[in-house]
Design an enzyme around this catalytic site. Structure first.
Site, mmCIF file in Angstrom:
data_model
loop_
_atom_site.group_PDB
_atom_site.id
_atom_site.type_symbol
_atom_site.label_atom_id
_atom_site.label_comp_id
_atom_site.label_asym_id
_atom_site.label_seq_id
_atom_site.Cartn_x
_atom_site.Cartn_y
_atom_site.Cartn_z
ATOM 1 N N LYS A 163 0.751 -1.019 -0.147
ATOM 2 C CA LYS A 163 0.033 0.046 0.066
ATOM 3 C C LYS A 163 0.921 1.048 0.062
ATOM 4 O O LYS A 163 1.119 1.662 1.024
ATOM 5 C CB LYS A 163 -1.087 0.088 1.361
ATOM 6 C CG LYS A 163 -2.125 0.738 1.180
ATOM 7 C CD LYS A 163 -1.962 2.266 1.034
ATOM 8 C CE LYS A 163 -1.969 3.165 1.971
ATOM 9 N NZ LYS A 163 -1.814 4.448 1.560
ATOM 10 N N GLU A 218 9.183 1.818 10.959
ATOM 11 C CA GLU A 218 10.424 2.602 10.762
ATOM 12 C C GLU A 218 9.818 4.005 10.692
ATOM 13 O O GLU A 218 9.270 4.349 9.747
ATOM 14 C CB GLU A 218 10.955 2.392 9.431
ATOM 15 C CG GLU A 218 12.206 2.839 9.299
ATOM 16 C CD GLU A 218 12.606 4.007 8.672
ATOM 17 O OE1 GLU A 218 12.520 5.032 9.252
ATOM 18 O OE2 GLU A 218 12.598 4.005 7.230
ATOM 19 N N CYS A 238 13.711 10.121 6.800
ATOM 20 C CA CYS A 238 13.529 9.966 8.380
ATOM 21 C C CYS A 238 14.879 10.039 9.058
ATOM 22 O O CYS A 238 15.101 10.302 10.043
ATOM 23 C CB CYS A 238 12.962 8.773 8.614
ATOM 24 S SG CYS A 238 13.069 7.473 7.507
ATOM 25 N N GLU A 257 10.380 16.279 14.634
ATOM 26 C CA GLU A 257 10.939 16.414 13.235
ATOM 27 C C GLU A 257 10.185 17.231 12.443
ATOM 28 O O GLU A 257 8.900 17.279 12.214
ATOM 29 C CB GLU A 257 10.471 14.691 12.671
ATOM 30 C CG GLU A 257 11.205 14.416 11.470
ATOM 31 C CD GLU A 257 10.824 13.105 11.073
ATOM 32 O OE1 GLU A 257 9.551 12.529 11.143
ATOM 33 O OE2 GLU A 257 11.704 12.256 10.704
HETATM 34 P P1 ADP Z 1 2.600 11.121 6.352
HETATM 35 O O1 ADP Z 1 1.970 11.965 7.194
HETATM 36 O O2 ADP Z 1 4.041 11.515 6.382
HETATM 37 O O3 ADP Z 1 1.927 11.053 5.081
HETATM 38 P P2 ADP Z 1 1.597 8.885 7.360
HETATM 39 O O4 ADP Z 1 2.196 7.896 8.460
HETATM 40 O O5 ADP Z 1 0.295 9.282 7.459
HETATM 41 O O6 ADP Z 1 2.818 9.918 6.986
HETATM 42 O O7 ADP Z 1 1.743 7.907 5.927
HETATM 43 C C1 ADP Z 1 2.574 6.642 5.773
HETATM 44 C C2 ADP Z 1 1.672 5.662 5.220
HETATM 45 O O8 ADP Z 1 0.742 5.214 6.201
HETATM 46 C C3 ADP Z 1 0.737 6.143 3.851
HETATM 47 O O9 ADP Z 1 0.947 5.004 2.842
HETATM 48 C C4 ADP Z 1 -0.300 6.187 4.414
HETATM 49 O O10 ADP Z 1 -1.569 6.155 3.389
HETATM 50 C C5 ADP Z 1 -0.663 5.123 5.392
HETATM 51 N N1 ADP Z 1 -1.498 5.256 6.502
HETATM 52 C C6 ADP Z 1 -1.936 6.564 7.110
HETATM 53 N N2 ADP Z 1 -2.934 6.544 7.987
HETATM 54 C C7 ADP Z 1 -3.128 5.043 8.112
HETATM 55 C C8 ADP Z 1 -3.988 4.380 8.821
HETATM 56 N N3 ADP Z 1 -4.779 4.796 9.904
HETATM 57 N N4 ADP Z 1 -3.784 2.869 8.698
HETATM 58 C C9 ADP Z 1 -2.949 2.497 7.710
HETATM 59 N N5 ADP Z 1 -2.307 3.027 7.032
HETATM 60 C C10 ADP Z 1 -2.222 4.375 7.203
#
Ligand code: ADP
Length: 490
Positions: A190, A265, A299, A394
Site C-alpha cells: 500500500k 520505521e 527520516c 521532526e
Molecule cells: P505522512 O503524514 O508523512 O504522510 P503517514 O504515516 O500518514 O505519513 O503515511 C505513511 C503511510 O501510512 C501512507 O501510505 C499512508 O496512506 C498510510 N496510512 C496513514 N494512515 C493510516 C492508517 N490509519 N492505517 C494504515 N495506513 C495508514
C-alpha cells in the site's frame, strides 16, 4: 483515455486528453478499483495536475490478500536458488525500465535527476542484494547429545502488508518487498496515496519478469481506506510500516490486538556531532548534504548539528555557505505534499513568533525558479534552545538546528536528548573518541567520520523511531519466523 502503460487506447491526442489512470496490480494484472473512483495527483514541482490513481477500498484489499494467500505456499516451497533467479530477473527488469520508473517518480515527487538516479539504483540494488544473500540463508543444527538433535528452519509468515510513505516511494517499497519475497512471503503493498505510481509499475515489471502472479500486489488509496483494512485483515501475518509516529503508533495497536509482528520505521531528529579536531570541511559538507538530500524529507536526515564550542561558528558558517549555493530544481527538489509544505512553513512561522531568526532560509521561494512549486529554502537556525519544538520535533524539510557543546560528556548528553533514535553521525580526529560516542548514542545506526551506511548495514530505530530492522541480513530474519524441529533416534 490511456491504459496503465500510457499507451493511447482510443481517443485522439487532443490537448484536453483525460489524465492517465493507474489501476491496482492484483494477481498479476491491472485491476480497476471496486468502487470505481480515482484520485488526482499533482506535481509538487509545478503544482499542475498529473495522473489519476485507483482509490482502493476494503474490497480491493480483500482481492489482493486472497491472491497473496493463494500464491505464497508454492513460492515458499521452491528452492532458494530458484527464488533468487526470479528476484534477479526482477532487478534486471527494473534496471531496464529505469527511465519509465524515473518519469513516474518525477511526476509525483518533482525530485532532481541526481536524487532520482540514486533512488532507482538503490531500489534495483535491494532486489539484487536479497537475491544474492537469500542463497546463503540457512537454519542451524543443534546437537542435543547422543541420538538427538534439532534443526531450525526459517519459514515465511505468509502474507505481508507493506505500507510505505511518499518521501522515497520506490526505494521504501523495494526495501520491504525484496527481503519479504526472498524468504518466501507474498506481499500486498500500500504505497502512499501521493506517490503510488512507481510501486504499481514495479509490480507490473516484476510480473513481466517472471514473478508468479499473486506474490506482489499493489492496492492504491488512502491510509484509512486501504492501509487500515490491510493491517486488520486476518490473513495478513505481518505488517511492515514506514511513516509517521502517529500512524505507526496506531498500527502497533492494531498489530498488538491481532498478535502479529510489525516493523515500524518512523521519524527521527538525528544528531551530527562535530568535535574541534574533526575534518571540519567534510563534516560541514555532510551536515549540509543531509539537508539537501531529498530536501530533508528523509527520516534518517541528521537535522541537529551539535558542534564543539570553539569551532561552532566556523562550522556553521561553512554549512550556511554551502546551502546558499544550492539551486531549487537543480540541486534539491520540492516538498512533496502540499500538507507537508504547509507544515514546514508553519514551523518557520512558529520559530519567528518565538523570536528565532534563521541564519539562512526560513521561507519558501516567492520569486525565481522555485516559486512555481513547493520549494523551501535550505534553512539553518543556530543555538536553538533544546526545549524548542524545532530542536525536538521532526520538521521533515530542509531545516537544520545547531547547538554548541563543551566536552565529550556534554556532546553525548545532547545527542541523546531526543525522543528519537534512528541514526547519528560523529566527526572527530580521535577515532577512539568517535567510537566511544558511537557506542553511547542511543540510535540504530551511527556513522563515524562519514562511514558509509548501505544496504548491507542493518537499519532501524531506538526509542520513538520504531522497532524491527530493515536492510542487511536482519531484514531477512525480520520477514521470517524460526521453526525448530527436534528428532530423537532412540
Ligand atoms: P505522512 O503524514 O508523512 O504522510 P503517514 O504515516 O500518514 O505519513 O503515511 C505513511 C503511510 O501510512 C501512507 O501510505 C499512508 O496512506 C498510510 N496510512 C496513514 N494512515 C493510516 C492508517 N490509519 N492505517 C494504515 N495506513 C495508514
Amino acid at each position: 483515455m490511456t491504459d496503465i502503460t500510457g499507451t493511447a487506447t482510443g481517443a485522439t491526442s487532443a490537448p484536453a486528453a483525460p489524465p492517465r489512470r493507474h489501476e491496482h496490480w492484483i494477481n498479476g494484472a491491472a485491476v480497476p478499483p471496486a468502487g470505481g473512483a480515482y484520485f488526482p495527483t499533482r506535481s509538487p514541482a509545478t503544482r499542475e495536475p498529473g495522473d489519476e490513481i485507483a482509490a482502493g477500498t476494503a474490497a480491493d484489499v480483500e482481492l489482493a490478500v486472497a491472491a497473496a494467500s493463494a500464491a505464497w505456499p508454492a513460492w515458499a516451497a521452491r528452492p532458494a536458488a530458484e527464488r533468487a533467479d526470479v528476484l534477479h530477473a526482477v532487478a534486471d527488469a527494473m534496471a531496464a525500465g529505469a527511465a519509465e520508473l524515473t518519469e513516474l517518480e518525477r511526476a509525483t515527487t518533482g525530485k532532481t535527476d541526481g536524487q532520482l538516479k540514486l533512488e532507482i539504483d538503490m531500489s534495483v540494488a535491494y532486489f539484487r542484494y536479497y537475491a544474492g544473500v537469500l542463497r546463503a540463508l540457512h537454519g542451524r543444527t543443534i546437537d542435543l547429545g547422543a541420538g538427538a538433535h534439532a534443526y531450525t528452519r526459517l519459514e515465511p509468515y505468509g502474507v505481508i502488508g507493506a505500507i510505505t510513505p511518499w518521501n522515497l516511494p520506490l526505494n521504501q517499497a523495494s526495501r520491504a518487498l525484496a527481503p519479504a519475497l526472498a524468504v518466501g512471503n507474498a506481499v500486498v503493498a500500500k504505497p502512499s496515496e501521493f506517490t503510488s505510481t512507481s510501486t504499481v509499475r514495479l509490480a507490473r515489471l516484476a510480473t513481466e519478469a517472471g514473478l508468479p502472479d499473486g506474490l506482489l500486489n499493489v492496492v492504491t488509496g488512502t491510509g484509512p481506506e486501504v492501509g487500515g483494512p490491510l493491517a486488520a485483515h486476518p490473513l495478513v501475518r505481518k505488517v511492515a510500516f514506514t511513516g509517521s509516529v502517529l500512524t505507526g503508533r496506531h498500527l502497533a495497536g492494531v498489530a498488538g490486538d491481532r498478535l502479529i509482528p510489525v516493523t515500524l520505521e518512523l521519524g527521527g531528529k538525528s544528531p551530527v556531532v562535530v568535535f574541534a579536531d574533526a575534518d571540519l570541511d567534510r563534516a560541514a559538507a555532510a551536515a549540509a548534504g543531509a539537508i539537501q538530500a531529498n530536501s530533508g524529507q528523509v527520516c534518517s536526515a541528521t537535522t541537529r548539528l551539535l558542534v564543539e564550542d570553539s569551532v561552532h561558528d566556523e562550522v556553521v558558517a561553512r554549512v550556511v555557505e554551502r546551502l546558499e549555493r544550492l539551486r531549487p530544481g537543480v540541486d534539491f527538489g520540492p516538498i512533496i505534499t502540499e500538507a507537508q509544505f504547509d507544515k514546514v512553513l508553519a514551523a518557520f512561522a512558529q520559530a519567528a513568533r518565538d523570536g528565532l531568526t534563521p541564519l539562512t532560509g526560513g521561507a519558501a521561494y516567492d520569486d525565481g525558479p522555485g516559486a512555481a512549486g513547493q520549494y523551501v529554502r535550505p534553512t539553518v537556525y543556530a543555538d536553538v534552545p533544546p526545549t524548542h519544538p524545532l530542536a525536538r520535533e521532526e520538521v521533515f524539510g530542509p531545516v537544520l538546528v545547531t547547538r554548541r557543546f563543551s566536552d565529550e560528556a556534554d556532546a553525548l548528553a545532547m545527542a541523546n536528548d531526543s525522543d528519537y533514535g534512528l541514526v547519528a553521525s560523529v566527526w572527530s580526529g580521535d577515532v577512539a573518541r568517535g567510537l566511544r560516542l558511537a557506542e553511547g548514542i542511543q540510535a540504530g545506526q551511527v556513522a563515524v567520520n562519514g562511514g558509509p551506511l548501505t544496504i548491507e548495514t542493518p537499519f532501524g530505530g531506538y526509542k520513538s523511531s520504531g522497532y524491527g530492522r530493515e536492510k542487511g541480513l536482519e531484514a531477512l530474519h525480520d520477514y521470517a519466523q524460526t521453526k525448530t524441529i527436534s528428532l530423537s533416534l532412540g
